[in-house]
Design a protein around this motif. Structure first.
Motif, PDB file in Angstrom:
ATOM      1  N   ARG A  82       1.001  -1.021  -0.006  1.00 27.13           N
ATOM      2  CA  ARG A  82      -0.009   0.077  -0.026  1.00 27.13           C
ATOM      3  C   ARG A  82       0.799   1.220   0.020  1.00 27.13           C
ATOM      4  O   ARG A  82       0.641   2.244  -0.594  1.00 27.13           O
ATOM      5  CB  ARG A  82      -0.941  -0.012   1.293  1.00 27.13           C
ATOM      6  N   ALA A  83       1.846   1.163   0.649  1.00 27.57           N
ATOM      7  CA  ALA A  83       2.928   2.308   0.710  1.00 27.57           C
ATOM      8  C   ALA A  83       3.344   2.882  -0.641  1.00 27.57           C
ATOM      9  O   ALA A  83       3.399   4.030  -0.983  1.00 27.57           O
ATOM     10  CB  ALA A  83       4.057   1.949   1.769  1.00 27.57           C
ATOM     11  N   ILE A  84       3.765   1.830  -1.506  1.00 24.32           N
ATOM     12  CA  ILE A  84       4.514   2.247  -2.762  1.00 24.32           C
ATOM     13  C   ILE A  84       3.402   2.435  -3.677  1.00 24.32           C
ATOM     14  O   ILE A  84       3.402   3.385  -4.597  1.00 24.32           O
ATOM     15  CB  ILE A  84       5.315   0.841  -3.264  1.00 24.32           C
ATOM     16  N   LYS A  85       2.409   1.746  -3.551  1.00 24.08           N
ATOM     17  CA  LYS A  85       1.296   1.929  -4.724  1.00 24.08           C
ATOM     18  C   LYS A  85       0.656   3.364  -4.472  1.00 24.08           C
ATOM     19  O   LYS A  85       0.357   3.951  -5.420  1.00 24.08           O
ATOM     20  CB  LYS A  85       0.323   0.854  -5.010  1.00 24.08           C
ATOM     21  N   ASN A  86       0.582   3.752  -3.153  1.00 19.46           N
ATOM     22  CA  ASN A  86      -0.027   5.209  -2.990  1.00 19.46           C
ATOM     23  C   ASN A  86       0.981   6.338  -3.162  1.00 19.46           C
ATOM     24  O   ASN A  86       0.386   7.088  -3.582  1.00 19.46           O
ATOM     25  CB  ASN A  86      -0.618   5.158  -1.692  1.00 19.46           C
ATOM     26  N   ARG A  87       2.053   5.905  -3.018  1.00 20.08           N
ATOM     27  CA  ARG A  87       3.129   6.930  -3.556  1.00 20.08           C
ATOM     28  C   ARG A  87       3.122   7.216  -5.021  1.00 20.08           C
ATOM     29  O   ARG A  87       3.213   8.415  -5.394  1.00 20.08           O
ATOM     30  CB  ARG A  87       4.361   6.273  -3.011  1.00 20.08           C
ATOM     31  N   VAL A  88       2.970   6.163  -5.834  1.00 21.03           N
ATOM     32  CA  VAL A  88       3.299   6.199  -7.155  1.00 21.03           C
ATOM     33  C   VAL A  88       1.746   6.817  -7.896  1.00 21.03           C
ATOM     34  O   VAL A  88       1.996   7.587  -8.803  1.00 21.03           O
ATOM     35  CB  VAL A  88       3.727   5.043  -7.976  1.00 21.03           C
ATOM     36  N   LEU A  89       0.943   6.393  -6.836  1.00 22.92           N
ATOM     37  CA  LEU A  89      -0.413   7.124  -7.534  1.00 22.92           C
ATOM     38  C   LEU A  89      -0.441   8.354  -7.210  1.00 22.92           C
ATOM     39  O   LEU A  89      -1.035   9.304  -8.207  1.00 22.92           O
ATOM     40  CB  LEU A  89      -1.668   6.440  -6.674  1.00 22.92           C
ATOM     41  N   LYS A  90       0.058   9.015  -6.245  1.00 22.15           N
ATOM     42  CA  LYS A  90      -0.014  10.475  -5.845  1.00 22.15           C
ATOM     43  C   LYS A  90       0.765  11.112  -6.918  1.00 22.15           C
ATOM     44  O   LYS A  90       0.506  12.276  -7.598  1.00 22.15           O
ATOM     45  CB  LYS A  90       0.344  10.809  -4.535  1.00 22.15           C
ATOM     46  N   LEU A  91       1.812  10.530  -7.417  1.00 24.40           N
ATOM     47  CA  LEU A  91       2.814  11.182  -8.318  1.00 24.40           C
ATOM     48  C   LEU A  91       2.043  11.233  -9.516  1.00 24.40           C
ATOM     49  O   LEU A  91       2.045  12.307 -10.412  1.00 24.40           O
ATOM     50  CB  LEU A  91       4.005  10.327  -8.466  1.00 24.40           C
ATOM     51  N   LEU A  92       1.413  10.006 -10.131  1.00 27.22           N
ATOM     52  CA  LEU A  92       0.846   9.894 -11.476  1.00 27.22           C
ATOM     53  C   LEU A  92      -0.478  11.004 -11.571  1.00 27.22           C
ATOM     54  O   LEU A  92      -0.892  11.569 -12.386  1.00 27.22           O
ATOM     55  CB  LEU A  92       0.274   8.527 -11.650  1.00 27.22           C
ATOM     56  N   SER A  93      -1.196  11.117 -10.307  1.00 28.77           N
ATOM     57  CA  SER A  93      -2.260  12.133 -10.298  1.00 28.77           C
ATOM     58  C   SER A  93      -1.850  13.561 -10.703  1.00 28.77           C
ATOM     59  O   SER A  93      -2.571  14.232 -11.385  1.00 28.77           O
ATOM     60  CB  SER A  93      -2.897  12.175  -9.172  1.00 28.77           C
ATOM     61  N   MET A  94      -0.447  13.836 -10.379  1.00 31.97           N
ATOM     62  CA  MET A  94      -0.167  15.083 -10.914  1.00 31.97           C
ATOM     63  C   MET A  94      -0.399  15.502 -12.217  1.00 31.97           C
ATOM     64  O   MET A  94      -0.538  16.536 -12.988  1.00 31.97           O
ATOM     65  CB  MET A  94       1.175  15.364 -10.809  1.00 31.97           C
ATOM     66  N   LEU A  95      -0.453  14.341 -13.369  1.00 30.13           N
ATOM     67  CA  LEU A  95      -0.716  14.677 -14.688  1.00 30.13           C
ATOM     68  C   LEU A  95      -2.176  14.870 -14.956  1.00 30.13           C
ATOM     69  O   LEU A  95      -2.354  15.539 -15.871  1.00 30.13           O
ATOM     70  CB  LEU A  95      -0.204  13.194 -15.304  1.00 30.13           C
ATOM     71  N   GLY A  96      -3.010  14.652 -13.951  1.00 26.25           N
ATOM     72  CA  GLY A  96      -4.498  15.083 -14.154  1.00 26.25           C
ATOM     73  C   GLY A  96      -4.964  14.138 -15.179  1.00 26.25           C
ATOM     74  O   GLY A  96      -6.224  14.564 -15.799  1.00 26.25           O
ATOM     75  N   ASP A  97      -4.424  13.284 -15.676  1.00 30.62           N
ATOM     76  CA  ASP A  97      -4.936  12.295 -16.821  1.00 30.62           C
ATOM     77  C   ASP A  97      -6.340  11.648 -16.511  1.00 30.62           C
ATOM     78  O   ASP A  97      -6.354  11.178 -15.397  1.00 30.62           O
ATOM     79  CB  ASP A  97      -3.759  11.261 -17.382  1.00 30.62           C
ATOM     80  N   GLU A  98      -7.244  11.531 -17.548  1.00 31.46           N
ATOM     81  CA  GLU A  98      -8.548  10.684 -17.225  1.00 31.46           C
ATOM     82  C   GLU A  98      -8.050   9.264 -16.836  1.00 31.46           C
ATOM     83  O   GLU A  98      -8.776   8.921 -15.715  1.00 31.46           O
ATOM     84  CB  GLU A  98      -9.290  10.834 -18.380  1.00 31.46           C
ATOM     85  N   ASP A  99      -7.355   8.547 -17.226  1.00 32.96           N
ATOM     86  CA  ASP A  99      -7.093   7.142 -17.035  1.00 32.96           C
ATOM     87  C   ASP A  99      -6.710   7.013 -15.360  1.00 32.96           C
ATOM     88  O   ASP A  99      -7.110   5.995 -14.838  1.00 32.96           O
ATOM     89  CB  ASP A  99      -6.103   6.760 -17.886  1.00 32.96           C
TER      90      ASP A  99
END
Ligand code: ARG
Ligand code: ZN
Length: 849
Positions: free
Chosen positions: A657-674
């Motif tokens: 959970r720690a790693i996947k939430n870390r990368v998810l937060k970073l990815l969310s910076m893109l604001g992409d729909e997917d």
């Protein structure tokens, strides 16, 4: 009035026995306090006995069973004086208090329908007149009388002695054989749920363990119980310390100013540090419970059996007990992750404090309100000081030294000097210079320069010690510095713990080729390292010491962000290193830490004049860049580790959970729909609170519509659970979105919000005051709002208000625009009529130091 360490005097009277009787009614409580008192002097003179007492409503007073006339005593300035007392006598005091109106949450008060107490440091004087100082230790017997139906559970310290029934009422008497200071006294009465268990100590005693909570919450107490048993076993194995009563009780209450309290045999906890299950608590909450349960348990020896002579010694018990709980958590979880988390917390809280107008040594010289000194410095820096002793002595001698400490001072109220004596005696080290860590403030810096010539590697170190707040020079420290020299493959050529004691030092080693320096391994000293050159890129990929590996990645990130701020340029090498770490095969929580970019606070601490806007901009730029360069890698890490139905709190599940939430937060910076779809999906389908909160936080900060939908879903689902609602308020108060201040203001009218419950105030107002973007907004409205709240809350809970005032500590370092706005608000607070001494002390320091 300011109290000074140098004015310490031994108490004039001792209390050997204290018998208390509480009659609890709906509108008031009657306390009868019978003490055996003896003068410390043996000269048969008559003396005046002075007892501390706040808001005393005296009913009657007896000396040796004779009722005292008005002329024999007086009450003034929170002191009850009894004149012409003999050498040895009994004193019986009957007084009336109003726990149901006690909003300060100090002394005896009500949390919902539960009676409970908080007496450290000076709450006992709100219950009954007493020599309320920790070097007065007595044996307590406590009888509680209350309505049987409303208060079926009646608890106090020690072992249960007797029970009685009288019509609608019942009474229970508790006896605690261990002499203790008044701050460890506790009482609880209520209609409580409970879970029981037991623990067999190393010498074969069976201890009854109980955790009490509001009815219906029993099933949320099992993690706390597991943690308690783990802590009991750990203290036997690591320190040879065994529990010493037949019962160990823990009670969870909702209204509590701090985390928890180590009252002898009857710990009282903020329910946040007891109640948890996989659906309602995050992984961080589970870890917090484990460490606070252990912390309070460990106090039984470091705090209760051996206590503090006076409150200037607070770090004697707190620094040591934090060090003990840190080691416990490290042993039960990942050592490397635990150490990094501890250092992160130290820097975010203690380093900031130590660079502020409220900076103080771990042993302060003076205070106005002792409550203001339960600080990150006394606790966390205090723990680092003990850790340095542990490093200097080594495991074996450290154990001998703690054995000697327990042997020598059991049953006594002692000082940090006594502790250091045991350490140096059994550890066979001279700690004279080391002792400066107790008396000096500020974070020392170590300048590092390196040279390599003729197969000789030379390391030059310079200590730079900050001045006191008054501008006086302070002296250099004695500390262990763990270093290694690495070859090009990252192999250790040597590892050594250097002892640093002078302003300038030079070390040299013969090596075949130019080595790479790995310095302050494991963060062996709580200092700031300033290197002339650095090998961050190499060390963050290859250092075998996980702390230095983290540290190098972190410093590399700091440099990168500062380059963006100053030259608007993204360092390619850092981006490459980030990619390298994404691919590396590492413990996933450790990897998540390596991938975390430096906090806003880290960069702020390095600014000469603080301005948050450029920091936020640089952060956003770097995150967007990393997210777009590594989108595919990040997505695959997310997908490999996202197991929505896995709600286990085993380490592998938490790591994922720690790693996947870390990368998810970073990815969310893109604001992409997917990506937003992934986040929404995680919110809807994950079964853990960790995942839900992570998703909710992202939705709040990146989307308008989805955020609102999920937030209202969350609210509907959990509105009856205040602990969960704290998380809801915190997400909204920390939001970077426009209009956050207005929403925070409006949320104060929410049905769930209650200004009398500290957890809720911390989650809404406290979190907002640490929302740099909105608190420091250039219209000054953030400052005004928080100042208004400080003034308002100060009237009901001074401790809570002065904690909020801490948000203004950064005043001196702010840019001119913000500074002016802050100053106006600070002045308004400090000139408020009948401001508490708690708030006055903090705000006055901010304005004048
Ligand atoms: N001794 C308690 C602990 O460290 C904290 C008590 C804090 N009390 C206070 N008034 N600030 O666990
Ligand atoms: Zn503590």
């Amino acid at each position: 009035k300011e109290i000074y360490l140098k004015d310490y005097k031994q108490p004039e009277f001792k209390v050997s026995k204290c018998d208390l009787c509480f009659e609890l009614y709906d509108d008031y409580t009657i306390v009868t306090n019978t003490m055996n008192i003896e003068s410390s002097k043996k000269d048969n003179q008559l003396y005046t006995l002075k007892l501390n007492s706040i808001d005393l409503e005296l009913i009657e007073l007896y000396l040796n069973d004779l009722k005292l006339s008005d002329a024999r005593y007086s009450y003034k300035d929170e002191v009850l004086s009894v004149y012409n007392t003999p050498n040895k006598f009994s004193l019986k005091i009957k007084n009336k208090i109003y726990p149901q109106n006690n909003t300060e949450l100090e002394g005896l008060y009500k949390s919902g329908s539960i009676f409970c107490t908080q007496n450290e440091p000076e709450g006992f004087r709100r219950i009954t007149p007493y020599i309320d100082r920790p070097d007065v230790m007595a044996v307590y017997t406590t009888t509680i009388i209350a309505d049987k139906k409303k208060y079926p559970v009646l608890l106090s310290n020690g072992n249960k002695q007797s029970e009685n029934q009288y019509g609608d009422k019942h009474s229970v008497t508790w006896f605690d054989p261990h002499p203790k200071p008044s701050y460890l006294f506790a009482l609880v009465a209520g209609d409580l749920g409970v879970i029981n268990d037991s623990f067999r100590t190393m010498s074969g005693n069976d201890i009854e363990l109980n955790i009490y909570c509001d009815l219906g919450n029993e099933s949320k107490c099992f993690h706390a119980m597991r943690s308690l048993k783990d802590a009991m076993l750990w203290d036997e194995e690591k320190y040879g310390r065994e529990y010493d009563l037949d019962i160990y009780n823990i009670v969870a209450v909702d209204s509590f100013n701090m985390g928890a309290m180590e009252n002898k045999g009857l710990n009282i906890f903020n329910s946040h540090y007891v109640l948890a299950n996989e659906e309602l608590a995050t992984d961080r909450d589970f870890m917090g419970i484990q460490s606070v349960i252990a912390h309070e348990y460990f106090h039984n020896w470091t705090g209760n059996r051996i206590t503090c002579r006076d409150w200037f010694q607070l770090t004697l018990k707190e620094g040591l007990t934090v060090f003990r709980d840190q080691c416990f958590s490290a042993d039960l979880n990942s050592k490397e992750v635990a150490r990094i988390e501890d250092v992160k917390a130290l820097r975010e809280r203690q380093f900031v404090e130590d660079a502020s107008p409220t900076s103080h040594p771990i042993q302060p010289e003076s205070y106005i309100s002792m409550n203001n000194f339960y600080t990150a410095t006394v606790y966390e820096k205090g723990a680092e000081v003990i850790r340095m002793i542990h490093t200097l002595l080594g495991e074996e001698k450290y154990r001998k030294a703690t054995d000697l400490y327990f042997e020598s001072f059991d049953g006594q109220a002692v000082t940090t000097k006594d502790f250091l004596w045991a350490m140096s005696e059994a550890g066979k080290v001279d700690l004279t210079q080391f002792e400066r860590w107790y008396h000096q403030n500020g974070t020392p810096r170590l300048l590092v320069s390196e040279k390599y010539e003729n197969n000789k590697y030379i390391l030059r170190l310079t200590q730079v010690i900050p001045n006191t707040l008054e501008g006086q020079r302070q002296r250099v420290y004695f500390f262990p510095l763990k270093i290694a020299l690495l070859n090009e493959e990252g192999k250790e050529i040597l590892e050594e713990t250097l002892t640093i004691s002078k302003e300038f030092e030079e070390f040299s080693w013969e090596t075949d080729s130019k080595p790479i320096l790995s310095i302050n391994r494991d963060f062996s000293a709580p200092i700031i390292i300033k290197q002339e050159q650095n090998d961050y890129q190499f060390l963050s990929r290859h250092d075998s010491n996980s702390f230095v590996r983290y540290e190098s990645m972190h410093s590399f990130g700091v440099d990168t962000l500062e380059k963006i701020i100053h030259n608007d340029e993204i360092d390619r090498e850092f981006v490459d290193t980030y990619g390298y770490i994404l691919d590396a095969d590492l413990n996933l929580s450790f990897k998540a830490l390596l991938l975390e970019l430096p906090s806003v606070s880290t960069l702020m601490q390095r600014q000469e004049v603080v301005d948050f806007e450029p920091i936020y901009e640089a952060n956003e730029k770097l995150q967007k860049h990393l997210a777009s360069v590594y989108k595919d890698k990040l997505l695959s890490i997310y997908k490999n580790n996202h197991l929505p139905k896995d709600d286990s709190i085993e380490s592998l599940s938490m790591d994922r959970r720690a790693i996947k939430n870390r990368v998810l937060k970073l990815l969310s910076m893109l604001g992409d729909e997917d990506i937003i779809d992934l986040v929404k999906n995680q919110y809807d389908n994950s079964s853990t609170m960790t995942d839900k909160i992570a998703a909710l936080d992202i939705l709040e900060n990146t989307t308008q519509k989805e955020g609102a939908v999920s937030l209202s879903d969350f609210y509907q689902r959990y509105k009856n659970d205040t602990l969960v609602m704290n998380k809801y308020f915190a997400i909204l108060a920390a939001s970077e979105r426009e209009g956050t201040l207005d929403r925070v203001m409006a949320l104060q009218n929410d049905d769930v919000y209650d200004e009398k419950i500290p957890n809720l105030v911390r989650s809404l107002i406290g979190v907002f005051a640490r929302n740099y973007k909105h608190f420091h907004s250039k219209d000054g409205l953030g400052y005004k709002f928080v100042a208004d709240k400080i003034i308002e809350i100060d009237k009901i809970n001074a401790q809570m208000a002065s904690a909020l005032a801490g948000a203004f500590k950064i005043y001196e370092k702010m840019n001119e625009t913000n500074k002016k706005l802050m100053k106006a608000e600070l002045k308004r607070v400090v000139s408020t009529h009948s401001l508490s001494k708690n708030c006055y002390e903090i705000v006055n320091k901010i304005l004048t130091k």
